[in-house]
Enzyme design. Structure first.
Site, short mmCIF file in Angstrom:
data_model
loop_
_atom_site.label_atom_id
_atom_site.label_comp_id
_atom_site.label_asym_id
_atom_site.label_seq_id
_atom_site.Cartn_x
_atom_site.Cartn_y
_atom_site.Cartn_z
N ASN A 1 19.02 77.66 19.16
CA ASN A 1 18.92 78.10 17.77
C ASN A 1 17.79 79.13 17.65
O ASN A 1 16.94 79.23 18.54
CB ASN A 1 18.63 76.90 16.86
CG ASN A 1 19.81 75.96 16.76
OD1 ASN A 1 20.91 76.36 16.40
ND2 ASN A 1 19.59 74.70 17.12
N CYS B 1 27.10 74.78 19.74
CA CYS B 1 27.54 75.70 18.69
C CYS B 1 28.99 76.09 18.96
O CYS B 1 29.29 76.67 20.00
CB CYS B 1 26.64 76.93 18.66
SG CYS B 1 27.13 78.18 17.44
N GLY B 2 29.88 75.78 18.02
CA GLY B 2 31.30 76.06 18.21
C GLY B 2 31.62 77.54 18.23
O GLY B 2 32.31 78.03 19.14
N ASN B 3 31.14 78.29 17.25
CA ASN B 3 31.38 79.73 17.24
C ASN B 3 30.67 80.41 18.39
O ASN B 3 31.19 81.36 18.98
CB ASN B 3 30.92 80.33 15.92
CG ASN B 3 31.89 80.04 14.78
OD1 ASN B 3 33.07 79.81 15.00
ND2 ASN B 3 31.39 80.03 13.56
N ASN C 1 22.73 69.61 9.59
CA ASN C 1 23.47 70.72 9.00
C ASN C 1 24.17 70.21 7.75
O ASN C 1 24.71 69.10 7.74
CB ASN C 1 24.50 71.28 9.98
CG ASN C 1 23.87 71.74 11.28
OD1 ASN C 1 23.18 72.74 11.33
ND2 ASN C 1 24.11 70.98 12.35
N CYS D 1 30.22 78.50 10.45
CA CYS D 1 29.72 77.48 11.38
C CYS D 1 30.91 76.76 11.99
O CYS D 1 31.66 76.09 11.27
CB CYS D 1 28.80 76.50 10.66
SG CYS D 1 28.17 75.18 11.72
N THR E 1 31.08 74.22 14.36
CA THR E 1 30.99 72.75 14.38
C THR E 1 31.07 72.21 12.96
O THR E 1 31.61 71.12 12.73
CB THR E 1 29.69 72.29 15.05
OG1 THR E 1 28.56 72.92 14.43
CG2 THR E 1 29.69 72.61 16.54
#
Length: 291
Positions: free
Chosen positions: A86, A94-96, A201, A229, A231
């Protein structure tokens, strides 16, 4: 890497010291407005990047600027290891970012197949490059749970871990949740007593219909609203599937940075399987920076 040797004279004693600077080749990618710095670290050249250096690289005023930094590292068990940081230097999944990492290794011929297997902090993942889109299998091992936020008058809130921890809050109308409101409310929840230590989040969700959802997300580590986002979109989709008692399906997730799709199957135990996050991952530019 450059090495500069300087001479100092202290009390007539000559002292040599070494100052190092580092030239880093990087790429900038984005997935529905979530932007990331990606560095090829297969040879281990950047293993010693410090938290302060990572923070500087992600800084939008004094560095490159991004929602996170990704190191493409070697892996003994898969095609590569995605090490995600981060902007504050903390680690998570992080999905993206993962979708962008997969597009990066494919476009840079690090992995020549369209099918990619990689490891991350939350475990093993499979992904498929489909042109501009990347289909990412998410590692889900839990089901949504209702939590109570006693000091916030926002009704039922759902907790879901999709590689990163998320709260899902339902809103009547997302048009009233401009960036300042998302940041203000999200920050208050993230730094409340229950979540201050580990962070959380916070996702605000508006249901258009059973297969179309709008979402706005406050992200820990970024400590602001992000345009998308991955996730978070996955968490919101699975919470929605639970509330609507959907056994399987495909849900469109509309974020401010673009649209994602989440597909899933739900077992009788309540656990989700075959969960895929699908959406675009695009190269923005490449460059070099000296630290």
């Amino acid at each position: 890497m450059l090495k500069i040797v300087k001479q100092l004279y202290i009390n007539k004693i000559e002292i040599a010291y070494i100052c190092y600077t580092m030239d880093i080749a990087f790429s900038k990618y984005q997935g529905t407005g979530n932007d990331f710095i990606i560095i090829n670290n297969i040879d281990g050249s950047y293993n010693e990047l410090s938290i302060e250096q990572i923070q500087k690289l992600c800084d939008r005023k004094f560095g490159i600027g991004s929602d996170g930094l990704i190191l493409i590292n070697t892996s003994d068990t898969s095609d590569f290891f995605m090490d995600f940081f981060n902007p504050d230097g903390s680690k998570s999944f992080c999905g993206n970012g993962a979708r962008c990492a997969v597009q990066f290794v494919h476009e840079h011929k690090i992995i020549k197949n369209h099918e990619v297997y990689f490891d991350a902090v939350d475990g093993a993942h499979y992904a498929l490059v489909c042109g501009a889109d990347v289909k990412l299998e998410m590692a889900i091992e839990n089901i949504p749970a209702i939590v109570k936020l006693e000091s916030f008058n926002i009704g039922d809130v759902y907790y879901m871990d999709t590689g990163s921890p998320h709260l899902v809050v339902y809103a009547n109308d997302l048009s009233s949740l401009e960036t300042l409101s998302v940041k203000k409310i999200g920050q208050e929840i993230r730094y409340s007593e229950a979540y201050e230590a580990q962070g959380i989040n916070v996702n605000f969700v508006h249901i258009k219909d059973s297969g179309d959802i709008s979402i706005a997300t406050y992200e820990r580590g970024v400590e602001n609203e992000t345009l998308s986002c991955g996730t978070g979109a996955t968490a919101c989709a699975l919470v929605h599937a639970l509330k609507e008692e959907l056994k399987s399906g495909s849900i469109n997730m509309n974020s401010k940075g673009g649209d994602l799709k989440v597909t899933f199957e739900r077992q009788d135990t309540g656990i989700y399987t075959s969960v895929y996050l699908i959406g675009p991952a695009t190269s923005i530019y490449h460059g070099n920076i000296r630290l």
